[in-house]
Design a protein around this motif. Structure first.
Motif, mmCIF file in Angstrom:
data_model
loop_
_atom_site.group_PDB
_atom_site.id
_atom_site.type_symbol
_atom_site.label_atom_id
_atom_site.label_comp_id
_atom_site.label_asym_id
_atom_site.label_seq_id
_atom_site.Cartn_x
_atom_site.Cartn_y
_atom_site.Cartn_z
ATOM 1 N N LYS A 7 0.849 -1.191 0.000
ATOM 2 C CA LYS A 7 0.000 0.000 0.000
ATOM 3 C C LYS A 7 0.890 1.249 0.000
ATOM 4 O O LYS A 7 1.839 1.333 0.765
ATOM 5 N N LYS A 10 0.031 7.447 2.522
ATOM 6 C CA LYS A 10 -0.519 8.768 2.232
ATOM 7 C C LYS A 10 0.568 9.817 2.410
ATOM 8 O O LYS A 10 1.430 9.688 3.277
ATOM 9 N N LYS A 27 -10.104 17.561 -3.168
ATOM 10 C CA LYS A 27 -9.488 16.426 -3.872
ATOM 11 C C LYS A 27 -8.231 15.969 -3.130
ATOM 12 O O LYS A 27 -8.028 14.784 -2.909
ATOM 13 N N LEU A 28 -7.415 16.933 -2.766
ATOM 14 C CA LEU A 28 -6.137 16.634 -2.126
ATOM 15 C C LEU A 28 -6.336 15.876 -0.819
ATOM 16 O O LEU A 28 -5.582 14.958 -0.498
ATOM 17 N N LYS A 29 -7.390 16.236 -0.084
ATOM 18 C CA LYS A 29 -7.661 15.575 1.201
ATOM 19 C C LYS A 29 -7.932 14.080 1.035
ATOM 20 O O LYS A 29 -7.769 13.316 1.971
ATOM 21 N N THR A 30 -8.339 13.653 -0.159
ATOM 22 C CA THR A 30 -8.588 12.226 -0.374
ATOM 23 C C THR A 30 -7.278 11.452 -0.502
ATOM 24 O O THR A 30 -7.244 10.248 -0.306
ATOM 25 N N LYS A 31 -6.204 12.140 -0.853
ATOM 26 C CA LYS A 31 -4.912 11.487 -1.078
ATOM 27 C C LYS A 31 -3.875 11.823 -0.015
ATOM 28 O O LYS A 31 -2.830 11.176 0.039
ATOM 29 N N ALA A 32 -4.129 12.857 0.775
ATOM 30 C CA ALA A 32 -3.089 13.332 1.689
ATOM 31 C C ALA A 32 -3.670 13.704 3.048
ATOM 32 O O ALA A 32 -4.824 14.109 3.152
ATOM 33 N N TYR A 98 -2.874 17.311 -6.150
ATOM 34 C CA TYR A 98 -3.498 15.990 -6.251
ATOM 35 C C TYR A 98 -2.850 15.192 -7.382
ATOM 36 O O TYR A 98 -2.427 14.050 -7.204
ATOM 37 N N ASP A 99 -2.772 15.819 -8.562
ATOM 38 C CA ASP A 99 -2.179 15.145 -9.729
ATOM 39 C C ASP A 99 -0.713 14.816 -9.481
ATOM 40 O O ASP A 99 -0.232 13.756 -9.860
ATOM 41 N N SER A 102 -0.294 11.806 -6.947
ATOM 42 C CA SER A 102 -0.966 10.555 -7.312
ATOM 43 C C SER A 102 0.039 9.514 -7.788
ATOM 44 O O SER A 102 0.839 9.785 -8.685
#
Length: 116
Positions: A7, A10, A27-32, A98-99, A102
């Motif tokens: 995995k 984050k 968006k960023l909060k979903t990845k970080a 976000y991009d 990723s």
């Protein structure tokens, strides 16, 4: 035997004083995991870069800043820094960060400065 892919951790980001509240970056909060110098640590706008860097290093965070001068703080065993252009809107900051993160490993950015 089939090996499970490990995995990807984050990103733990620390937003510099110039940025909006972390809740803006949906968006960023979903990845970080996002923290903010002022909103989460109650530091003033005048807090020195070196003091922010110490916090980020202790917490294994990568600093997001618009301040090119922050690069002077970077050392191999310390926090990483992502420098983004100051003319971006909050939506553009959200999308570009976000991009950028990723599919990447946050460990690859510790102790380094990268321009987005």
């Amino acid at each position: 035997p089939f090996k499970k892919p490990h995995k990807i951790r984050k990103f733990h980001l620390l937003l510099d004083t110039a940025f909006a509240h972390p809740s803006v970056f949906k968006k960023l909060k979903t990845k970080a995991n996002l923290k903010h110098v002022r909103h989460d640590y109650n530091l003033s706008r005048q807090t020195e870069d070196k003091d922010i860097y110490v916090i980020a290093t202790k917490e294994n965070r990568i600093i997001v800043t618009q301040d090119d001068g922050f690069k002077k703080q970077v050392n191999k065993k310390g926090a990483g820094i992502l420098i983004i252009p100051s003319y971006l809107t909050n939506e553009e900051i959200d999308k570009s960060l976000y991009d950028f993160i990723s599919g990447k490993n946050p460990d690859d950015f510790l102790g380094k400065a990268a321009k987005i």
